[in-house]
Scaffold this motif. Structure first.
Motif, short mmCIF file in Angstrom:
data_model
loop_
_atom_site.label_atom_id
_atom_site.label_comp_id
_atom_site.label_asym_id
_atom_site.label_seq_id
_atom_site.Cartn_x
_atom_site.Cartn_y
_atom_site.Cartn_z
N VAL A 124 130.69 45.72 129.03
CA VAL A 124 130.16 44.76 128.06
C VAL A 124 130.55 43.34 128.45
O VAL A 124 129.72 42.44 128.45
CB VAL A 124 130.67 45.09 126.64
N ASN A 127 128.54 41.84 131.27
CA ASN A 127 127.18 41.49 130.90
C ASN A 127 127.11 40.37 129.88
O ASN A 127 126.24 39.51 129.97
CB ASN A 127 126.45 42.73 130.38
N GLY A 376 124.46 44.05 135.76
CA GLY A 376 123.70 45.25 135.42
C GLY A 376 124.28 46.46 136.12
O GLY A 376 124.42 47.54 135.53
N LEU A 379 127.38 47.57 134.37
CA LEU A 379 127.08 48.31 133.14
C LEU A 379 126.62 49.73 133.48
O LEU A 379 126.96 50.70 132.81
CB LEU A 379 126.02 47.58 132.32
N SER A 383 128.35 52.98 132.15
CA SER A 383 127.61 53.96 131.36
C SER A 383 127.72 55.34 131.97
O SER A 383 127.94 56.33 131.26
CB SER A 383 126.13 53.57 131.28
N ALA A 430 132.90 47.22 122.54
CA ALA A 430 132.10 46.00 122.52
C ALA A 430 132.91 44.83 121.98
O ALA A 430 132.86 43.73 122.52
CB ALA A 430 130.85 46.22 121.68
N PHE A 465 124.82 40.54 121.26
CA PHE A 465 124.48 41.14 122.55
C PHE A 465 125.57 42.13 122.97
O PHE A 465 125.28 43.23 123.43
CB PHE A 465 124.33 40.04 123.60
N SER A 466 126.85 41.73 122.79
CA SER A 466 127.95 42.61 123.18
C SER A 466 127.87 43.93 122.43
O SER A 466 127.97 45.02 123.02
CB SER A 466 129.29 41.97 122.87
N ALA A 469 124.98 45.94 123.69
CA ALA A 469 125.23 46.55 124.99
C ALA A 469 126.18 47.73 124.86
O ALA A 469 125.99 48.78 125.48
CB ALA A 469 125.82 45.51 125.96
N THR A 473 125.25 51.62 125.67
CA THR A 473 125.99 52.45 126.61
C THR A 473 126.25 53.83 126.02
O THR A 473 125.99 54.84 126.66
CB THR A 473 127.35 51.80 126.93
#
Lengths: 886, 97
Positions: A124, A127, A376, A379, A383, A430, A465-466, A469, A473
């Motif tokens: 997180v 990104n 990306g 992440l 993930s 996050a 956004f965090s 994201a 995930t």
């Protein structure tokens, strides 16, 4: 992100819904999502609406997932439960129960929980940092500027000059004759340094010349006072009024609200303060330095105390110095504006192009794209790691799940419980990631190759956004393991399996591949930086201070320049901490300088009339102060003044270009209507850009060929800050009106020059370390899991005589096999990816084999290390105990 | 949603917009909630999917159209009557004019 990409992502996310529901309504839901997105963006363009939209869509999806996976006999109709039971109450209380149970369960395995949260937070943070950077640089309206989408920048399309700027008469013509703009304003892009005296205080400020409607067209209201009136920008020299920036108003005027109507002196001329701009306003681009004060365009000449010469700059058609930005009338498209402007421009042979970002932007843009891609990948690896951990945990908890099923818990209930646990990890990760982002922002900003004046601190959209994201995930990669875990039947007993080893193996391989790409990038960038640092510039950067001022702005004639420069050099030399001083017109890395000349008895090879080369004008002792080696002859002295024989130093490249030899002392060239004798040959150096091929250059003494733009080169041994201040003071003792525009060190200019390589190298190295670490954790996790799962098998084999070495070798081989496949795929990806990063490479080819070998070796070693611990554990399996559990 | 369908047949997204308009933006349904509700209403027979299409110029090939059934109308009327009784009680207590 394009519209279509959003829709594709949403469609993928819908796969977490039960198949029946998805078949029945999936397409319609995608349509509804698309319409909503379009609506949201039309209503409020920019990143905000997208973030809000996605947050809403994710909440909706989570609610739907929870309710759809509930068993049907317990599922109330949506409207039914709303009416009879109080929808929110029922759901919230059961949600709280799930959360409580989830927390309890996570606390039982603190190691797993901490690791999972850390993994999510790293993904997180990477990104969110890049997201907030990109958002401020690329998406947001400049602060306080209204609807930048209807602003259009007018540039000369076929201009050879880099800025495509307009002359003042062109601007007036466009402003009066156009039919498409509600308003068309113009401003001087870089501003100029002038001295401001306010009472007994004198300081250097950056002044912006703007048209009267500058603030009006941008839609920026004044914080205090008023904007310019049209009549204040009609006649040259009339309209001595100024608007202060918020910065200088607080800094130099004590934020005094009675400042309006007071007068200050700019370059010795009185100006009345009529307004103060709001604090947030920083101009049109985050990378342009905003001025300290604004005055009307027509004050340009008056400020320089010149009624004729510089006035040409306002009225002469050839002097192009203005950026023009117009606001379109309602219902006017850029195309309509284009054709209108073209018709107006035809007689001026001008052209018009749509709003574009300022020039330094492209590097920043490529940089953020590169970083987005790398983030990306981080992440993706995070993930994949989450998925692996959850899969493993799901199968280890098979027993618990089987017991709960036997006691009557439904599949949906268990899935919901597992999803709640994943979401807890996601949200906590996050929040932690957001905290990391807050920490990381400042160092990351300071690494950017351009200075950003805009505030890019993490704020609500970044937080949203965090969270998004983080949830993404766990939702994408947590749902499948959850569903799989619920497949465990009552009969399952204690047998823990992790089915679908193909899926699991591909996750491990993907991790290794992604980290190899990032690692290879990191190595390429690191080598670029070390290559750039190793370049022999041909002059000294260490402990060299540069102080620049422009005498043209201060009512000097060319004849007065040598005196001023000699005086400045002499006075600065006496300052404590100063070793030696000289001057130069051209500062390395600060744009290129060109001139042309003729050589008696020679014709230029390309058939033209002149030889072209770079040029510079420098003070006495320049070559020794700047440590530029002379291969022949002498440098300049205080005796090379007007009246004596004009002398030049040329560099090796020029000597070879014209005379085909470096033995050129005593030869002469004709430059600027005078005949010059070559008295020295300097070694080639770097002048404009690092890595350039040696450029031919002629160098003249400033005492014979004065130029208004002067930069003192100070070889110092003292402290920078105090020295910078005293140099500024010394210059003002010579003439209080002369303001030093910029003081910096040669080291800083060099760092700025290699900034893009450095930024890419440092950030990608950090990301590279994170991904390699994550991949190692992933590999370790999977191998440990396999060892645990095969404890019995290993026990049996050791009981019948397999040696510990044999068992260990097998586990390590398995790890290496995973890594090998990943490395293979990663190498292909890395070679392709490197082609897109050539802007940030210096002295190393994107396909450099040794880099890829090194990256593969690093990954191989890490894989071996990650396999070692599980391998050792496998050898410690006690055959007796393993068999007992059978 | 049933109220929004009283006017005539409509497709899912139009329903969502109608609801948002009628509630002055207070009720906005996400795609999931929207179609879950539609699914439940279909199952209970309060609405049905329309097989014949609207006039070609208004038609959108991707969309499915729904209309309220007689049972649905009955439910709306019954609910309204129930609310009316409640309102009368509250008015009797002079809590609202």
């Amino acid at each position: 992100m394009s519209h279509r990409l959003h829709v594709i992502v949403y469609r993928l996310l819908l796969r977490v819904l039960p198949r029946r529901f998805r078949h029945q309504f999936g397409d319609e839901m995608v349509n509804a999502f698309r319409e909503d997105l379009r609506h949201a963006r039309r209503f409020r363009p920019g990143s905000w609406s997208t973030v809000i939209h996605w947050t809403g869509a994710m909440m909706d999806l989570i609610a739907t997932v929870c309710s759809e996976w509930l068993p049907s006999h317990r599922r109330k109709t949506v409207y039914g439960s709303m009416k009879r039971k109080g929808f929110s109450q029922m759901d919230i209380s059961s949600l709280f129960r799930d959360i409580r149970v989830g927390i309890r369960s996570l606390r039982r395995s603190p190691g797993f929980t901490a690791l999972a949260i850390l993994i999510v937070s790293l993904g997180v943070a990477a990104n969110a940092t890049i997201f907030s950077l990109t958002r401020s640089l690329l998406w947001e309206d400049p602060p306080l500027v209204v609807e930048s989408s209807s602003l259009v920048r007018i540039t000369r399309a076929n201009a050879n000059t880099q800025s495509g700027a307009l002359s003042y008469p062109d601007y007036r013509h466009y402003r009066e004759a156009n039919e498409v703009f509600r308003g068309l304003m113009a401003y001087e892009e870089d501003g100029s340094a002038v001295s401001l005296s306010n009472g007994d205080r004198i300081e250097t400020v950056r002044l912006g010349h703007v048209s009267d409607n500058y603030f009006d067209v941008l839609g920026v209201p004044m914080m205090l006072g008023r904007e310019f009136h049209p009549e204040e920008d009609q006649t040259p020299g009339v309209g001595a009024v100024a608007i202060l920036s918020h910065g200088i108003w607080t800094r130099s005027f004590g934020a005094d609200s009675n400042v309006l109507g007071r007068s200050v002196s700019l370059n010795g001329k009185r100006f009345e303060i009529i307004g103060v701009a709001p604090r947030e306003f920083v101009g049109l681009s985050p990378i342009e330095t905003p001025p300290d004060a604004w005055v009307p365009l027509n004050m340009f000449a008056a400020l320089r105390n010149q009624q004729t010469g510089m006035l040409q700059r306002v009225e002469g058609e050839t002097w192009r110095w203005l950026s023009a930005v117009g606001r379109l009338r309602d219902g006017t498209s850029v195309q309509m504006a284009q054709s209108n402007m073209e018709s107006l421009a035809s007689w001026l042979a001008e052209n018009f192009s749509s709003w574009n970002r300022p020039r330094d932007y492209s590097t920043a843009l490529t940089m953020t794209r590169l970083l987005m891609a790398v983030a990306g990948l981080v992440l993706l690896v995070a993930s994949a790691n989450m998925a692996l951990m959850l899969l493993a945990r799901g199968s280890i908890r098979g027993q618990e799940i089987a017991i709960r099923r036997a006691l009557g818990a439904s599949r949906g209930r268990i899935a919901r419980q597992l999803l709640t646990e994943s979401s807890l990890i996601g949200v906590t990760g996050a929040v932690l990631g957001f905290v990391f982002t807050v920490w990381a922002m400042r160092p990351v900003m300071s690494l950017l190759p351009v200075s950003v004046s805009m505030n890019v601190g993490p704020d609500l959209p970044v937080f949203a956004f965090s969270i998004g994201a983080g949830l993404l995930t766990v939702l994408i990669f947590g749902t499948v393991p959850a569903m799989r875990a619920t497949n465990i039947g009552v009969h399952h007993g204690t047998r823990a399996t992790m089915k679908n080893s193909f899926g699991r193996n591909s996750l491990v391989v993907a991790q290794v591949a992604a980290s190899l790409i990032v690692a290879a990038g990191a190595i390429l960038f690191a080598r670029s930086v070390s290559n750039a640092r190793a370049v022999d510039l041909g002059f000294e950067t260490e402990n060299r201070l540069i102080a620049s001022f422009n005498l043209r702005n201060h009512d000097y004639t060319q004849d007065q320049v040598p005196r001023f420069v000699a005086d400045a050099i002499e006075r600065v030399s006496t300052l404590p901490g100063v070793d030696r001083v000289s001057s130069t017109a051209m500062v390395p890395f600060q744009g290129s300088w060109g001139s042309s000349f003729t050589v008696p008895g020679m014709t230029p090879p390309d058939g033209g009339d002149y030889f072209d080369s770079g040029f510079n004008v420098v003070g006495p002792d320049y070559f020794s102060v700047f440590r530029v080696p002379l291969v022949a002859g002498r440098g300049f002295t205080g005796d090379d003044v007007v009246g004596n024989q004009p002398v030049l130093v040329v560099n090796q490249a020029l000597a070879r270009k014209i005379w085909d030899t470096e033995d050129v002392l005593g030869r002469s060239i004709t430059w600027r209507d005078r005949t010059w004798t070559v008295v020295g040959v300097a070694r080639d150096g770097t002048y404009y850009n690092i890595g350039e091929a040696p450029e031919p250059q002629v160098i003249a003494p400033v005492l014979q060929e004065p130029m208004f733009g002067v930069s003192l080169v100070v070889a110092k041994s003292g402290d920078y800050t105090s020295l910078a201040r005293s140099i500024g003071n010394v210059i003002q003792t010579i003439d209080p009106n002369v303001a030093v525009a910029r003081i910096t060190t040669m080291d800083d200019l060099f760092l700025e020059e290699i900034g893009r390589y450095r930024t890419a190298a440092i950030l990608v190295a950090v990301f590279g370390a994170v991904t390699v670490l994550l991949a190692a954790v992933g590999l370790y996790g999977v191998l440990s899991f396999l060892v645990t799962q095969r404890t019995r098998e290993i026990g049996v084999r050791m009981a019948v005589g397999a040696s510990a070495k044999h068992v260990a070798r097998e586990v390590i081989a398995r790890g290496i096999r995973f890594a090998a496949v990943g490395i293979g795929i990663g190498l292909v990806g890395a070679v392709v990816a490197a082609q897109f990063a050539t802007t940030f490479l210096f002295g190393v080819r994107p396909g450099d084999p040794s880099t890829f070998v090194a990256a593969a070796a690093i990954l191989g070693l890490v894989a071996a290390a990650a396999s070692a611990v599980p391998a050792i554990r496998a050898t410690r399996v006690d055959p007796i105990r393993a068999l007992k559990t059978e | 949603m049933l109220l929004a369908l009283l006017k005539g047949q409509s497709h899912g997204y139009a329903l969502k917009e109608e609801i948002a308009t009628r509630s002055a933006g207070r009720v906005t349904l996400g795609p999931g909630t929207l179609y879950r509700t539609i699914r439940d209403l279909l199952r209970d027979g309060f609405i049905e999917e329309v097989t014949e299409r609207p006039a070609p110029e208004d038609d959108d090939e991707r969309r499915r159209y729904y209309r309220i059934t007689d049972l649905g109308r009955g439910v709306v009327a019954a609910e309204a009557q129930r609310l009316e009784v409640l309102v009368e009680v509250v008015r009797g207590e002079r809590l609202i004019p």
